[in-house]
Enzyme design. Structure first.
Site, PDB file in Angstrom:
ATOM      1  N   ASP A 127      -0.196   5.169   0.950  1.00  0.00           N
ATOM      2  CA  ASP A 127      -0.478   6.116   2.027  1.00  0.00           C
ATOM      3  C   ASP A 127      -0.563   5.397   3.370  1.00  0.00           C
ATOM      4  O   ASP A 127      -1.324   4.441   3.530  1.00  0.00           O
ATOM      5  CB  ASP A 127      -1.800   6.844   1.768  1.00  0.00           C
ATOM      6  CG  ASP A 127      -1.775   7.657   0.490  1.00  0.00           C
ATOM      7  OD1 ASP A 127      -1.006   8.619   0.435  1.00  0.00           O
ATOM      8  OD2 ASP A 127      -2.509   7.314  -0.457  1.00  0.00           O
ATOM      9  N   ASP A 152       0.863  -1.169   0.000  1.00  0.00           N
ATOM     10  CA  ASP A 152       0.000   0.000   0.000  1.00  0.00           C
ATOM     11  C   ASP A 152       0.910   1.233   0.000  1.00  0.00           C
ATOM     12  O   ASP A 152       2.115   1.128   0.267  1.00  0.00           O
ATOM     13  CB  ASP A 152      -0.884  -0.034   1.250  1.00  0.00           C
ATOM     14  CG  ASP A 152      -1.684   1.231   1.446  1.00  0.00           C
ATOM     15  OD1 ASP A 152      -2.367   1.650   0.489  1.00  0.00           O
ATOM     16  OD2 ASP A 152      -1.618   1.802   2.543  1.00  0.00           O
ATOM     17  N   ASP A 185      -1.568  -0.674   6.053  1.00  0.00           N
ATOM     18  CA  ASP A 185      -1.789  -0.098   7.386  1.00  0.00           C
ATOM     19  C   ASP A 185      -3.251  -0.091   7.807  1.00  0.00           C
ATOM     20  O   ASP A 185      -3.567   0.461   8.867  1.00  0.00           O
ATOM     21  CB  ASP A 185      -1.248   1.336   7.427  1.00  0.00           C
ATOM     22  CG  ASP A 185      -2.051   2.292   6.550  1.00  0.00           C
ATOM     23  OD1 ASP A 185      -2.272   1.968   5.365  1.00  0.00           O
ATOM     24  OD2 ASP A 185      -2.459   3.358   7.046  1.00  0.00           O
TER      25      ASP A 185
END
Length: 219
Positions: free
Chosen positions: A11, A9, A167
């Site tokens: 961001d 991922d 995250d």
């Protein structure tokens, strides 16, 4: 089986972009006479693509303003993409170490494809990413596994030999749906408990821990 590829991922995982996202959204909201939000609120707004970000930020009952606010957001963010955004500590070194051992690397984000490519090129120029995918009209957003599986196919690696690092619960749900080895990072936009509840096989607190978790993974 060792991991032969790792999909990241962007961001909250490779780069800390929350400040610029919050600034751009608040600018767009204020431009249209709407209330703004504290930066911390954007920890829950992000993750599902830009249209969903704007939908969450616009007050209930103001749906007619979603598209105008979205257009204002994109115009402002395009000019302020790098004001506050930077990679997290140790990320370049971690990526270099993975690539040096022959692991194929890729990025999969729900962020607009153009912004993803610009951020990766500017902030992680030394990373040997074989493919970089942002949000594309022909591919459903995470947690749908379609894009992750397309990446695995492009990399020539079976899903079971792919790690998936992120995250949020969206990333861990994507990993499970794609049959990949999901690893969460504790420095991002969501809590460790959320990552574990959605199937993270490991959670790393630092880039060095992430490197070790990926090297030790046994899918």
């Amino acid at each position: 089986m060792l991991l032969r590829a790792v999909i990241f991922d962007l961001d909250g995982t490779l780069v800390d972009s929350l400040g610029d996202i919050a600034d751009a959204t608040n600018h767009a909201l204020a431009h249209h006479g709407l209330p703004t939000h504290p930066e911390s609120a954007y920890l829950r707004f992000v993750g599902s693509g830009v249209r969903e970000l704007i939908r969450r930020a616009v007050p209930s009952g103001q749906d007619a303003l979603i598209e105008p606010v979205l257009a204002s957001y994109k115009a402002y963010y395009d000019d302020h993409l790098f004001d506050r955004t930077a990679h997290y500590p140790g990320i370049p070194e971690m990526l270099t170490a993975l690539a040096a051992q022959g692991t194929k690397l890729a990025v999969l984000s729900n962020k607009s494809d153009d912004f993803v490519k610009r951020l990766v090129a500017r902030l992680l120029p030394q990373a040997s990413f074989a493919a970089v995918y942002g949000e594309r009209p022909e591919l459903p957003r995470k947690p749908d596994p379609t894009a992750a599986l397309a990446l695995a196919s492009e990399l020539g690696v079976p899903p079971a030999a792919c790690g998936f690092v992120g995250d949020t619960s969206i990333d861990m749900d994507t990993a499970r749906a794609a049959g990949m080895y999901g690893v969460g990072v504790a420095w991002g936009f969501r809590e460790v408990d959320e990552l574990k509840a959605h199937g993270a096989r490991a959670v790393a607190a630092t880039a060095a821990e992430l490197l070790a978790a990926l090297r030790d993974a046994r899918p």
